[in-house]
Design a protein around this motif. Structure first.
Motif, PDB file in Angstrom:
ATOM      1  N   GLU A 177     -14.414  -0.463   0.050  1.00 22.15           N
ATOM      2  CA  GLU A 177     -14.797  -1.718   0.739  1.00 22.15           C
ATOM      3  C   GLU A 177     -14.330  -1.715   2.191  1.00 22.15           C
ATOM      4  OE1 GLU A 177     -13.683  -5.213  -1.507  1.00 22.15           O
ATOM      5  OE2 GLU A 177     -14.551  -4.383  -3.322  1.00 22.15           O
ATOM      6  N   ASP A 220     -15.712  -0.247  -8.048  1.00 23.60           N
ATOM      7  CA  ASP A 220     -16.809  -0.731  -8.890  1.00 23.60           C
ATOM      8  C   ASP A 220     -18.169  -0.377  -8.275  1.00 23.60           C
ATOM      9  OD1 ASP A 220     -17.720  -2.961  -7.196  1.00 23.60           O
ATOM     10  OD2 ASP A 220     -15.825  -3.916  -7.752  1.00 23.60           O
ATOM     11  N   ASN A 239     -11.419   0.457  -4.900  1.00 22.22           N
ATOM     12  CA  ASN A 239     -12.117  -0.639  -4.219  1.00 22.22           C
ATOM     13  C   ASN A 239     -11.641  -0.825  -2.790  1.00 22.22           C
ATOM     14  OD1 ASN A 239     -12.958  -1.730  -7.090  1.00 22.22           O
ATOM     15  ND2 ASN A 239     -14.088  -2.860  -5.523  1.00 22.22           N
ATOM     16  N   SER A 240     -10.332  -0.685  -2.580  1.00 19.89           N
ATOM     17  CA  SER A 240      -9.819  -0.913  -1.218  1.00 19.89           C
ATOM     18  C   SER A 240     -10.453   0.076  -0.259  1.00 19.89           C
ATOM     19  CB  SER A 240      -8.299  -0.757  -1.169  1.00 19.89           C
ATOM     20  OG  SER A 240      -7.706  -1.717  -1.990  1.00 19.89           O
ATOM     21  N   ALA A 241     -10.402   1.382  -0.604  1.00 24.43           N
ATOM     22  CA  ALA A 241     -10.932   2.411   0.297  1.00 24.43           C
ATOM     23  C   ALA A 241     -12.421   2.195   0.549  1.00 24.43           C
ATOM     24  CB  ALA A 241     -10.682   3.795  -0.296  1.00 24.43           C
ATOM     25  N   GLN A 246      -1.410   1.208  -4.781  1.00 20.90           N
ATOM     26  CA  GLN A 246      -0.328   0.310  -4.409  1.00 20.90           C
ATOM     27  C   GLN A 246       0.939   0.600  -5.202  1.00 20.90           C
ATOM     28  OE1 GLN A 246      -2.226  -3.462  -5.191  1.00 20.90           O
ATOM     29  NE2 GLN A 246      -3.241  -3.391  -3.220  1.00 20.90           N
ATOM     30  N   PHE A 272      -5.913   4.220   1.880  1.00 23.39           N
ATOM     31  CA  PHE A 272      -5.953   3.240   0.777  1.00 23.39           C
ATOM     32  C   PHE A 272      -5.891   4.007  -0.542  1.00 23.39           C
ATOM     33  CE2 PHE A 272      -8.300   1.243   4.291  1.00 23.39           C
ATOM     34  CZ  PHE A 272      -7.507   0.129   4.472  1.00 23.39           C
ATOM     35  N   VAL A 273      -4.700   4.473  -0.880  1.00 22.03           N
ATOM     36  CA  VAL A 273      -4.564   5.304  -2.088  1.00 22.03           C
ATOM     37  C   VAL A 273      -3.738   4.581  -3.154  1.00 22.03           C
ATOM     38  CG1 VAL A 273      -4.939   7.510  -0.935  1.00 22.03           C
ATOM     39  CG2 VAL A 273      -2.621   6.564  -1.055  1.00 22.03           C
ATOM     40  N   ARG A 281      -5.703  -5.946 -10.840  1.00 20.10           N
ATOM     41  CA  ARG A 281      -4.995  -6.662  -9.764  1.00 20.10           C
ATOM     42  C   ARG A 281      -6.021  -7.284  -8.830  1.00 20.10           C
ATOM     43  NH1 ARG A 281      -1.550  -2.409 -10.880  1.00 20.10           N
ATOM     44  NH2 ARG A 281       0.339  -3.290 -11.788  1.00 20.10           N
ATOM     45  N   GLN A 282      -6.269  -8.548  -9.038  1.00 19.26           N
ATOM     46  CA  GLN A 282      -7.266  -9.294  -8.276  1.00 19.26           C
ATOM     47  C   GLN A 282      -6.656 -10.632  -7.887  1.00 19.26           C
ATOM     48  OE1 GLN A 282     -11.094  -8.359  -8.241  1.00 19.26           O
ATOM     49  NE2 GLN A 282      -9.790  -6.589  -8.065  1.00 19.26           N
ATOM     50  N   TYR A 327       0.831  -1.204   0.000  1.00 24.28           N
ATOM     51  CA  TYR A 327       0.000   0.000   0.000  1.00 24.28           C
ATOM     52  C   TYR A 327       0.865   1.253   0.000  1.00 24.28           C
ATOM     53  CZ  TYR A 327      -4.243  -2.655   0.543  1.00 24.28           C
ATOM     54  OH  TYR A 327      -5.292  -3.487   0.312  1.00 24.28           O
ATOM     55  N   GLY A 374      -9.145   7.710   0.031  1.00 25.95           N
ATOM     56  CA  GLY A 374      -9.027   6.986  -1.238  1.00 25.95           C
ATOM     57  C   GLY A 374     -10.392   6.775  -1.854  1.00 25.95           C
TER      58      GLY A 374
HETATM   59  P1  NAP Z   1      -6.707   2.033  -6.833  1.00 21.33           P
HETATM   60  O1  NAP Z   1      -7.839   1.324  -7.486  1.00 21.33           O
HETATM   61  O2  NAP Z   1      -5.520   2.400  -7.638  1.00 21.33           O
HETATM   62  O3  NAP Z   1      -7.324   3.354  -6.182  1.00 21.33           O
HETATM   63  C1  NAP Z   1      -6.524   4.288  -5.524  1.00 21.33           C
HETATM   64  C2  NAP Z   1      -7.400   5.416  -5.079  1.00 21.33           C
HETATM   65  O4  NAP Z   1      -6.624   6.321  -4.310  1.00 21.33           O
HETATM   66  C3  NAP Z   1      -7.991   6.199  -6.246  1.00 21.33           C
HETATM   67  O5  NAP Z   1      -9.319   6.505  -6.002  1.00 21.33           O
HETATM   68  C4  NAP Z   1      -7.117   7.443  -6.290  1.00 21.33           C
HETATM   69  O6  NAP Z   1      -7.814   8.575  -6.727  1.00 21.33           O
HETATM   70  C5  NAP Z   1      -6.723   7.621  -4.851  1.00 21.33           C
HETATM   71  N1  NAP Z   1      -5.422   8.270  -4.691  1.00 21.33           N
HETATM   72  C6  NAP Z   1      -4.238   7.922  -5.270  1.00 21.33           C
HETATM   73  N2  NAP Z   1      -3.247   8.712  -4.826  1.00 21.33           N
HETATM   74  C7  NAP Z   1      -3.808   9.587  -3.970  1.00 21.33           C
HETATM   75  C8  NAP Z   1      -3.311  10.645  -3.182  1.00 21.33           C
HETATM   76  N3  NAP Z   1      -2.017  10.966  -3.202  1.00 21.33           N
HETATM   77  N4  NAP Z   1      -4.172  11.317  -2.404  1.00 21.33           N
HETATM   78  C9  NAP Z   1      -5.479  10.988  -2.381  1.00 21.33           C
HETATM   79  N5  NAP Z   1      -6.014   9.997  -3.086  1.00 21.33           N
HETATM   80  C10 NAP Z   1      -5.192   9.304  -3.883  1.00 21.33           C
HETATM   81  O7  NAP Z   1      -6.129   1.227  -5.559  1.00 21.33           O
HETATM   82  P2  NAP Z   1      -6.807   0.167  -4.580  1.00 21.33           P
HETATM   83  O8  NAP Z   1      -8.142   0.598  -4.132  1.00 21.33           O
HETATM   84  O9  NAP Z   1      -5.765  -0.114  -3.568  1.00 21.33           O
HETATM   85  O10 NAP Z   1      -6.979  -1.119  -5.475  1.00 21.33           O
HETATM   86  C11 NAP Z   1      -5.838  -1.696  -6.132  1.00 21.33           C
HETATM   87  C12 NAP Z   1      -6.328  -2.777  -7.077  1.00 21.33           C
HETATM   88  O11 NAP Z   1      -6.910  -3.839  -6.328  1.00 21.33           O
HETATM   89  C13 NAP Z   1      -7.397  -2.287  -8.040  1.00 21.33           C
HETATM   90  O12 NAP Z   1      -7.211  -2.951  -9.265  1.00 21.33           O
HETATM   91  C14 NAP Z   1      -8.683  -2.718  -7.386  1.00 21.33           C
HETATM   92  O13 NAP Z   1      -9.737  -2.918  -8.296  1.00 21.33           O
HETATM   93  C15 NAP Z   1      -8.245  -4.028  -6.748  1.00 21.33           C
HETATM   94  N6  NAP Z   1      -9.082  -4.354  -5.585  1.00 21.33           N
HETATM   95  C16 NAP Z   1     -10.194  -5.091  -5.829  1.00 21.33           C
HETATM   96  C17 NAP Z   1     -11.025  -5.455  -4.788  1.00 21.33           C
HETATM   97  C18 NAP Z   1     -12.242  -6.290  -5.102  1.00 21.33           C
HETATM   98  O14 NAP Z   1     -12.578  -6.449  -6.271  1.00 21.33           O
HETATM   99  N7  NAP Z   1     -12.931  -6.837  -4.122  1.00 21.33           N
HETATM  100  C19 NAP Z   1     -10.736  -5.033  -3.484  1.00 21.33           C
HETATM  101  C20 NAP Z   1      -9.622  -4.246  -3.279  1.00 21.33           C
HETATM  102  C21 NAP Z   1      -8.798  -3.902  -4.341  1.00 21.33           C
HETATM  103  P3  NAP Z   1      -8.305   8.731  -8.248  1.00 21.33           P
HETATM  104  O15 NAP Z   1      -9.469   7.827  -8.397  1.00 21.33           O
HETATM  105  O16 NAP Z   1      -8.633  10.178  -8.349  1.00 21.33           O
HETATM  106  O17 NAP Z   1      -7.127   8.343  -9.088  1.00 21.33           O
END
Ligand code: NAP
Length: 394
Positions: A156, A180, A152-154, A237, A234-235, A281-282, A113, A149
């Motif tokens: 969920e 999603d 999905n992480s933020a 990875q 959760f911003v 990334r799943q 993260y 964030g």
């Molecule tokens: P992510 O999808 O890359 O989302 C990161 C979020 O943080 C985005 O909304 C982004 O804003 C925000 N962000 C990034 N840098 C920031 C900053 N400096 N300040 C404030 N906000 C910032 O990351 P993730 O949620 O960790 O998920 C990673 C991957 O895992 C994704 O492919 C996700 O679909 C997957 N995942 C899936 C599931 C599931 O399906 N159950 C669960 C968890 C994660 P912006 O939107 O404006 O860019």
């Protein structure tokens, strides 16, 4: 140095699937993991998108992967990998418990993260700043907290944290979540979640621990303060690539580039899972990568072992390299075999198309007759006809 066939670094879903496929392909498999097997699945309370299991706990799924790999007699060793490097042709894995040499390596260290990088964050990690809801959520029973964030992480994890906290501010820098639709509607219909749109965290503040965060509305520039005792960040990875940063080609951000067999820019070194450059990334895509990487590694190892014993190790070898993708060359190969039999010569037939790596390494362009002494090419004769072959074989 300990010598193994396939060494997999990282026992998340990608690494453990690679171990399962590697063992089923008959390889000797060593899986190195510095902490708990399972990787990031351990940080997820409930998983709802692993096919065939509408709801499964992250820990249960991780344990099931591990038990499956162990049932096939993959070796799982707790060791921290410090570096993966090439020493000439040798692939060396340096760990805190010694060094291992591998025929092939699968890099499956996953991702970590990212931090926000704002004032007050670093010094309050573990004192109100957290990157793991499952680990720290229970500490915030009845408290008001913030999640930062919009992915999905933020979204969920915010829902999960409402199981403890009385109020969860969901602070996002835009006015639309990236997560999603199903996750977003679950979060927005939860009365304990208060979305804070178009806002970034400027400062995490408090006397030692977290007491409030200062946020800025990016549209109006207005600053305001939220009284929270916890901030879950959760911003996104970043790849956990410390051990192999300069070894393989990667994007500017460090995500590893591979071909469809998961092979990196270094032959025999594969990457699988979240550390790879990819869109989704799943768990399911990590597992798929692991399967493809193990099959790629298996083909690579078998090719290397065969070619080494047949081509490189003998005192003297005469080989006919052809391209199996070319019908004329395939016909010429039949004739070459016949000529060699008639002349009482041993002729090793190598499909240069299938064994492109070795063909390239030896500098051979098929169709050619090659003479090797202890692995070194001493004569390479391009041949275009049966007459050329007969002449070359003498
Ligand atoms: P992510 O999808 O890359 O989302 C990161 C979020 O943080 C985005 O909304 C982004 O804003 C925000 N962000 C990034 N840098 C920031 C900053 N400096 N300040 C404030 N906000 C910032 O990351 P993730 O949620 O960790 O998920 C990673 C991957 O895992 C994704 O492919 C996700 O679909 C997957 N995942 C899936 C599931 C599931 O399906 N159950 C669960 C968890 C994660 P912006 O939107 O404006 O860019």
């Amino acid at each position: 140095m300990e010598q193994r066939e396939l060494v997999i670094v990282g026992a998340g879903p990608a690494g453990m699937t690679a171990a399962i496929y590697g063992r089923r392909a008959g390889l000797d498999v060593l899986l190195l993991e510095r902490g708990l097997t399972g990787g990031q699945v351990n940080l997820t309370e409930e998983i709802e998108n692993w096919p065939g299991a509408p709801r499964v706990s992250g820990a249960d799924l991780g344990n099931a992967f591990r038990d499956h790999a162990l049932s096939l007699e993959a070796e799982i060793r707790v060791a921290e990998v410090k570096k993966v490097e090439l020493r000439g042709e040798v692939k060396a894995i340096v760990t805190d418990k010694g060094e291992v040499e591998a025929e092939a390596v699968i890099l499956a260290m996953g991702a970590v993260y990212r931090s926000l990088g704002c004032v007050g964050e670093e010094e309050r990690v573990g004192r109100g700043v957290s990157y793991c809801a499952v680990c720290d959520g229970p500490l915030y029973e009845g408290e008001e907290i913030a999640v930062v964030g919009g992915g999905n992480s933020a979204v969920e994890e915010a829902v999960y944290l409402t199981g403890f906290a009385s109020k969860v501010y969901l602070v996002h820098r835009r006015d639309e979540f990236r997560a999603d639709r199903a996750a977003v509607s679950r979060a927005l219909s939860n009365p304990k979640i208060v979305p804070v749109w178009d806002s970034v965290v400027e400062k995490i503040d408090g006397d030692g621990v977290v007491e409030k965060i200062l946020i800025k509305n990016v549209k109006t520039g207005k600053l305001s303060s939220l009284p929270v005792t916890g901030v879950f960040i959760f911003v996104g990875q970043a790849p956990a690539n410390g051990a192999f940063k300069d070894l393989v080609k990667a994007t500017e951000e460090g995500w590893v580039l591979t071909d469809e067999n998961m092979e990196t820019s270094v032959e025999g070194i594969f990457a699988a899972g979240d550390a790879r450059f990819k869109r989704l990334r799943q768990i399911v895509t990590a597992a798929a990568d692991g399967a493809a990487a193990a099959m790629g590694a298996s083909a690579y190892i078998k090719e290397q072992l065969h070619l080494r014993s047949a081509l490189l190790e003998p005192e003297s070898v005469t080989a006919f390299f052809y391209s199996g993708a070319d019908a004329d060359q395939a016909r010429l190969t039949d004739e070459a075999e016949k000529i060699a039999r008639e002349k009482g010569r041993d002729l090793l037939i190598i499909d240069g198309y299938k064994n492109a790596r070795m063909t390239r390494k030896l500098g051979v362009s098929p169709p050619s007759v090659i003479e090797l002494r202890k692995g070194a090419v001493v004569r390479a004769t391009p041949v275009a006809s049966a007459a050329d072959v007969a002449k070359t074989l003498g």
